[in-house]
Design an enzyme around this catalytic site. Structure first.
Site, PDB file in Angstrom:
ATOM      1  CG  HIS A 102      -6.541   0.188  -1.547  1.00 21.05           C
ATOM      2  ND1 HIS A 102      -6.630  -0.521  -0.371  1.00 21.05           N
ATOM      3  CD2 HIS A 102      -7.592  -0.247  -2.312  1.00 21.05           C
ATOM      4  CE1 HIS A 102      -7.681  -1.343  -0.420  1.00 21.05           C
ATOM      5  NE2 HIS A 102      -8.269  -1.193  -1.579  1.00 21.05           N
ATOM      6  CG  HIS A 109      -4.436  -0.052   3.998  1.00 23.68           C
ATOM      7  ND1 HIS A 109      -3.585  -0.895   3.340  1.00 23.68           N
ATOM      8  CD2 HIS A 109      -5.406   0.287   3.096  1.00 23.68           C
ATOM      9  CE1 HIS A 109      -4.018  -1.092   2.101  1.00 23.68           C
ATOM     10  NE2 HIS A 109      -5.115  -0.374   1.929  1.00 23.68           N
ATOM     11  CB  CYS A 163      -0.985  -0.004   1.159  1.00 23.62           C
ATOM     12  SG  CYS A 163      -0.263   0.189   2.801  1.00 23.62           S
TER      13      CYS A 163
END
Length: 224
Positions: free
Chosen positions: A163, A151, A97
């Site tokens: 993402h 994240h 990510c």
């Protein structure tokens, strides 16, 4: 809680619907850049020549991008389908990510972000913004590993973000309004070069130090 993956058709429809929000400043000659990209990815039929009878339709959803934030969104969408790879930061090797957001910011803005998610949240040159003030190109952060910033993705408009989610998945677009992401959203950051004078929010949590022995940020096998 593990949620099922989004079916292909709704996911492709989401790609098409976000384009209007990502392209707030449309060029008068239509949306060739985004239309061509989505067609190449198999999300749309190949674009047809503009019809003199329908200029608004030709310009509408797939209007050509020209501002910096929309260019960033277009760059990010070029990597749809690239597989997740822990520690990865290139299309050839795959992305995790934070590797994905770092790659897009460097490629689009020349801004080199830190490698870790929590460090990106506190990076110089980025300012907090509220959820209500999100604009395309903003970084959006989530607590997926019981850490405030574990994240990260890039907001693309219309309540959606792009993402690299987890092992076994690929770079994709998801809706922040589903319960999984709504419950885990912890803040957003904006580069000043994208949208001047962003709205700051004192309630946005500060970056937390990583606990000893914790896994690198950005890896949550429980993601949908």
């Amino acid at each position: 809680m593990r949620l099922p993956r989004l079916p292909r058709l709704p996911r492709l429809l989401a790609v098409a619907s976000l384009a209007a929000a990502a392209c707030a400043h449309a060029a008068p000659d239509g949306g060739d850049a985004i239309t061509q990209l989505l067609a190449e990815r198999g999300f749309l039929a190949q674009p047809q020549a503009a019809s003199p009878a329908g200029p608004s339709q030709d310009r509408g959803l797939m209007a050509q991008v020209r501002d910096t934030a929309s260019e960033m969104v277009l760059t990010a969408m070029n990597f749809l389908g690239v597989p997740y790879r822990r520690g990865g930061d290139s299309a050839e090797d795959g992305f995790d990510c934070s590797g994905f957001t770092r790659h897009i910011f460097e490629r689009s803005l020349g801004l080199v972000l830190p490698r870790r998610v929590d460090d990106q949240a506190s990076a110089p040159g980025l300012v907090p913004v509220s959820r209500e003030d999100l604009k395309p190109g903003d970084l959006v952060f989530f607590n997926t590993l019981r850490r405030t910033f574990s994240h990260v993705g890039i907001y693309i408009g219309d309540g959606k973000f792009i993402h690299s989610p987890r092992s076994g998945a690929q770079v994709r677009i998801e809706d922040m309004r589903i319960s999984y992401w709504t419950q885990r959203f912890t803040g957003a950051r904006r580069a000043g070069v994208l949208h001047p004078n962003p709205t700051r929010t004192a309630s946005t949590p500060a970056a937390e130090p990583r606990a000893a022995g914790a896994l690198p940020a950005g890896h949550d096998l429980r993601q949908p």
